[in-house]
Design a protein around this motif. Structure first.
Motif, PDB file in Angstrom:
ATOM      1  N   LYS A 131       0.872  -1.263  -0.012  1.00  0.00           N
ATOM      2  CA  LYS A 131       0.166   0.151  -0.104  1.00  0.00           C
ATOM      3  C   LYS A 131       0.928   1.285   0.118  1.00  0.00           C
ATOM      4  N   VAL A 132       2.076   1.203  -0.160  1.00  0.00           N
ATOM      5  CA  VAL A 132       3.071   2.053  -0.034  1.00  0.00           C
ATOM      6  C   VAL A 132       2.763   3.041  -1.284  1.00  0.00           C
ATOM      7  N   ASN A 133       2.759   4.486  -1.029  1.00  0.00           N
ATOM      8  CA  ASN A 133       2.527   5.505  -1.995  1.00  0.00           C
ATOM      9  C   ASN A 133       3.853   6.285  -2.289  1.00  0.00           C
ATOM     10  N   MET A 134       4.715   6.057  -3.123  1.00  0.00           N
ATOM     11  CA  MET A 134       6.097   6.850  -2.958  1.00  0.00           C
ATOM     12  C   MET A 134       5.893   8.297  -2.744  1.00  0.00           C
ATOM     13  N   HIS A 135       4.563   8.653  -3.624  1.00  0.00           N
ATOM     14  CA  HIS A 135       4.601  10.183  -3.682  1.00  0.00           C
ATOM     15  C   HIS A 135       4.057  10.780  -2.397  1.00  0.00           C
ATOM     16  N   LEU A 136       3.368   9.957  -1.458  1.00  0.00           N
ATOM     17  CA  LEU A 136       3.064  10.420  -0.135  1.00  0.00           C
ATOM     18  C   LEU A 136       4.028  10.004   0.944  1.00  0.00           C
ATOM     19  N   SER A 137       5.114   9.626   0.495  1.00  0.00           N
ATOM     20  CA  SER A 137       6.238   9.067   1.418  1.00  0.00           C
ATOM     21  C   SER A 137       7.301  10.190   1.504  1.00  0.00           C
ATOM     22  N   PHE A 138       7.739  10.408   0.122  1.00  0.00           N
ATOM     23  CA  PHE A 138       8.932  11.516   0.035  1.00  0.00           C
ATOM     24  C   PHE A 138       8.289  12.433  -1.024  1.00  0.00           C
ATOM     25  N   ARG A 139       9.174  13.605  -0.833  1.00  0.00           N
ATOM     26  CA  ARG A 139       9.082  14.556  -2.003  1.00  0.00           C
ATOM     27  C   ARG A 139      10.596  15.178  -2.253  1.00  0.00           C
ATOM     28  N   ARG A 198       4.095  11.976   4.737  1.00  0.00           N
ATOM     29  CA  ARG A 198       5.418  11.595   4.446  1.00  0.00           C
ATOM     30  C   ARG A 198       5.502  10.393   5.387  1.00  0.00           C
ATOM     31  N   LYS A 199       6.875   9.714   5.043  1.00  0.00           N
ATOM     32  CA  LYS A 199       7.207   8.433   5.817  1.00  0.00           C
ATOM     33  C   LYS A 199       8.319   9.148   6.788  1.00  0.00           C
ATOM     34  N   VAL A 200       7.487   9.410   7.916  1.00  0.00           N
ATOM     35  CA  VAL A 200       8.317  10.232   8.982  1.00  0.00           C
ATOM     36  C   VAL A 200       9.214   9.386   9.804  1.00  0.00           C
ATOM     37  N   ALA A 201      10.399   9.802  10.250  1.00  0.00           N
ATOM     38  CA  ALA A 201      11.431   9.184  11.206  1.00  0.00           C
ATOM     39  C   ALA A 201      10.725   9.431  12.449  1.00  0.00           C
ATOM     40  N   LYS A 202      10.921   8.715  13.467  1.00  0.00           N
ATOM     41  CA  LYS A 202      10.457   8.738  14.727  1.00  0.00           C
ATOM     42  C   LYS A 202      11.641   9.409  15.485  1.00  0.00           C
ATOM     43  N   VAL A 203      11.295  10.502  16.307  1.00  0.00           N
ATOM     44  CA  VAL A 203      12.122  11.310  17.051  1.00  0.00           C
ATOM     45  C   VAL A 203      12.267  10.834  18.204  1.00  0.00           C
TER      46      VAL A 203
END
Length: 205
Positions: A131-139, A198-203
């Motif tokens: 289900k990963v959408n590349m355009h909704l994960s990164f820009r 985005r595919k956000v990194a956990k801080v």
């Protein structure tokens, strides 16, 4: 003294500059050393950095008489990505199945050569991969924290963001303002308040 000069001239004659992914020879006749790696699927040795190719001949009593091939960086050594390394990269292009990025840092050290990385759809996250959408994960322009999986076929490193602490760490919104992470999948423009995926990194922990 004469012997040393002769040996140096021979070494200079053998200097060949190679680039990452360039074929150096077959594993049947070469042992990969520093700056090179063996591709198991075709038993071929490739360069992993840009630099001078040198052959180190084995000692006469060595059981393995294959020479060791090494690639020595022709510039001052910057950091070089290796499988398992955590890197920071700037996304340059996003396509339906893959995102390209320029690697900027390996760990805390900046790179001095151009290394390209690609994040494939199956390496974006651990769950619901289909289900990963590349355009909704990164820009393009996003700064991504990723792990190096391997050196791929197209002279680019395969990167993964499939861990909670990996993903986008810095991004600009469509309006050019800094984005603030809201969740694993959303960042918010600090000026307009607009939310982007985005595919956000956990801080933090």
């Amino acid at each position: 003294m004469t012997m040393e000069i002769e040996r140096t001239e021979e070494e200079e004659e053998a200097v060949v500059v190679v680039t990452p992914g360039e074929e150096l020879g077959r594993s049947s006749s070469l042992i990969p050393g520093k700056g090179s790696y063996l591709a198991p699927h075709n038993r071929t040795v490739y360069a992993s950095i840009t630099g001078r190719r040198t052959l180190i001949q084995p000692s006469p009593d060595s059981p393995d008489q294959r020479p060791i091939v090494e690639v020595t960086g022709h510039k001052a050594h910057g950091a070089v990505p290796e499988p398992g390394s955590i890197i920071l990269a700037r996304v340059t292009k996003v396509m339906p199945k893959v995102a390209s990025a320029d690697i900027m840092c390996v760990g805390t050290k900046s790179v001095r050569e151009k290394f390209t990385g690609v994040i494939r759809q199956q390496d974006v996250r651990e769950t619901e991969i289909d289900k990963v959408n590349m355009h909704l994960s990164f820009r393009p322009g996003d700064i991504v924290k990723a792990q190096v999986l391997s050196l791929g076929d197209a002279r680019a490193y395969y990167l993964s963001t499939a861990k909670n602490e990996l993903g986008v760490v810095s991004a600009e919104s469509i309006s050019g303002a800094t984005m603030v992470p809201l969740s694993w999948t959303e960042m918010q423009c600090s000026v307009t308040g607009q939310i982007e995926q985005r595919k956000v990194a956990k801080v933090g922990g």
